[in-house]
Write an enzyme that holds these catalytic residues in place. Structure first.
Site, PDB file in Angstrom:
ATOM      1  N   ASP A  76      21.733  18.953   2.491  1.00  0.00           N
ATOM      2  CA  ASP A  76      20.299  18.817   2.742  1.00  0.00           C
ATOM      3  C   ASP A  76      19.631  19.995   2.048  1.00  0.00           C
ATOM      4  OD1 ASP A  76      17.700  18.779   3.645  1.00  0.00           O
ATOM      5  OD2 ASP A  76      18.198  18.769   5.784  1.00  0.00           O
ATOM      6  N   VAL A  77      18.957  19.745   0.934  1.00  0.00           N
ATOM      7  CA  VAL A  77      18.409  20.853   0.150  1.00  0.00           C
ATOM      8  C   VAL A  77      17.283  21.582   0.869  1.00  0.00           C
ATOM      9  CG1 VAL A  77      19.073  19.798  -2.042  1.00  0.00           C
ATOM     10  CG2 VAL A  77      16.767  19.419  -1.140  1.00  0.00           C
ATOM     11  N   ASN A 113      17.322  18.137  -8.687  1.00  0.00           N
ATOM     12  CA  ASN A 113      16.734  16.815  -8.842  1.00  0.00           C
ATOM     13  C   ASN A 113      16.271  16.200  -7.528  1.00  0.00           C
ATOM     14  OD1 ASN A 113      16.470  13.951 -10.041  1.00  0.00           O
ATOM     15  ND2 ASN A 113      18.103  13.712  -8.519  1.00  0.00           N
ATOM     16  N   TYR A 169       3.422  14.372  -2.648  1.00  0.00           N
ATOM     17  CA  TYR A 169       4.322  14.291  -3.800  1.00  0.00           C
ATOM     18  C   TYR A 169       3.719  14.982  -5.017  1.00  0.00           C
ATOM     19  CZ  TYR A 169       7.348  12.263  -7.392  1.00  0.00           C
ATOM     20  OH  TYR A 169       8.220  12.089  -8.433  1.00  0.00           O
ATOM     21  N   LYS A 199       5.080  18.401  -7.039  1.00  0.00           N
ATOM     22  CA  LYS A 199       5.539  18.402  -8.421  1.00  0.00           C
ATOM     23  C   LYS A 199       4.745  19.399  -9.271  1.00  0.00           C
ATOM     24  CE  LYS A 199       8.852  15.609  -7.665  1.00  0.00           C
ATOM     25  NZ  LYS A 199      10.258  16.117  -7.712  1.00  0.00           N
TER      26      LYS A 199
END
Length: 284
Positions: free
Chosen positions: A66-67, A93, A159, A163
């Site tokens: 789990d990043v 990623n 999102y 980014k």
């Protein structure tokens, strides 16, 4: 030199490797002779991928990760270096999408997305960069942002802002490696349309007609006209191996978006709805 000449025999760590772009990258990396460390929160996906890679003669290590958990990223690094002794390529990623109006998205969903999409990249770089710098060997770090890092979109605020943050962090990291004269090359990856599960897996806190139509539109667009994950993986690894900072699956689209962003900022223009988003709103 091509990517096989640069990366063959080295080890790649890829987060979000269980599907989509991450899986495509892992398959391409294994095909050119890299050892691949597969990190994903969905254990069965990376377990199946590892079996397939090894059946084809490659070497793969699946590590449930789990990043959003810094301790899990530390364990990922320990597993990678414990098994292979070095890491030549890190691809951050892992990322998730969500759709909804900013005030209707729950606090838990906001926090989960930002933890995975932003903190996961930052801490992945922080942990692996230390090891790479200590080794003194040439290394590569690639952070997957999105073409969305050059734009804006209503109902995708978490999102899109994540980014933008990934791109800004990656630019700063690139300059820090230059300042240190380190042999670590840093790339910002800006994929455009790639046929992944991102909209299928996207959590939504409120299924209004507009939100559902947007989800369907975005899913249809990437499913029908997007690159396959393998095609994206080939393009991305080619870009990283070439030493490019800006790595794109769709160079013309990226250039067009960059010009539009430049004009928007140069003119201090007001944010404006894209035609598709405006049409969806009018239909609400």
């Amino acid at each position: 030199m091509n990517k096989a000449e640069i990366f063959k025999g080295r080890t790649a760590v890829i987060t979000g490797a269980g599907s989509g772009i991450g899986e495509g990258l892992a398959r391409v990396a294994a095909a050119i002779g890299m050892n691949v460390v597969l990190a994903d929160v969905v254990e069965d996906r990376i377990a199946r991928l590892a079996v397939g890679i090894e059946a084809a003669g490659g070497s793969a290590l699946p590590v449930a990760t789990d990043v959003g958990d810094v301790a899990a990223l530390e364990r990922l690094a320990d597993a990678a270096y414990g098994r292979y002794g070095e890491v030549g390529l890190l691809v951050n990623n892992a990322g998730i999408e969500t759709i909804g109006f900013s005030w209707e998205i729950s606090g838990d969903t906001w926090d989960r997305l930002l933890s995975i999409n932003v903190r996961g990249v930052v801490h992945g770089c922080r942990i692996f960069a230390r090891h790479m710098l200590e080794s003194g060997k040439p290394g590569y770090i690639a952070n997957v942002a999105s073409i969305g890092a050059l734009g804006m979109m209503p109902t995708q605020a978490p999102y899109m802002m994540s980014k933008h943050a990934v791109l800004s962090f990656t630019e700063c990291l690139y300059l820090e490696m230059q300042l240190k004269k380190a042999p670590i090359h840093v790339s910002a990856v800006l994929p455009a349309q790639v046929a992944t599960r991102i909209f299928e897996d996207a959590p939504t806190d409120r299924q209004s007609g507009f939100i559902e139509r947007q989800r369907e539109m975005m899913h249809a667009m990437i499913s029908q006209s997007g690159l396959t994950p393998m095609e994206a993986g080939e393009a991305i690894l080619d870009g990283i191996a070439s030493g490019a900072f800006w790595v794109s699956t769709h160079p013309e689209t990226t250039a067009q978006m960059a010009r539009a962003r430049s004009d928007y900022l140069a003119n201090l223009a007001n944010p404006a709805l894209a035609d598709q988003a405006e049409a969806l709103l009018l239909a609400e």
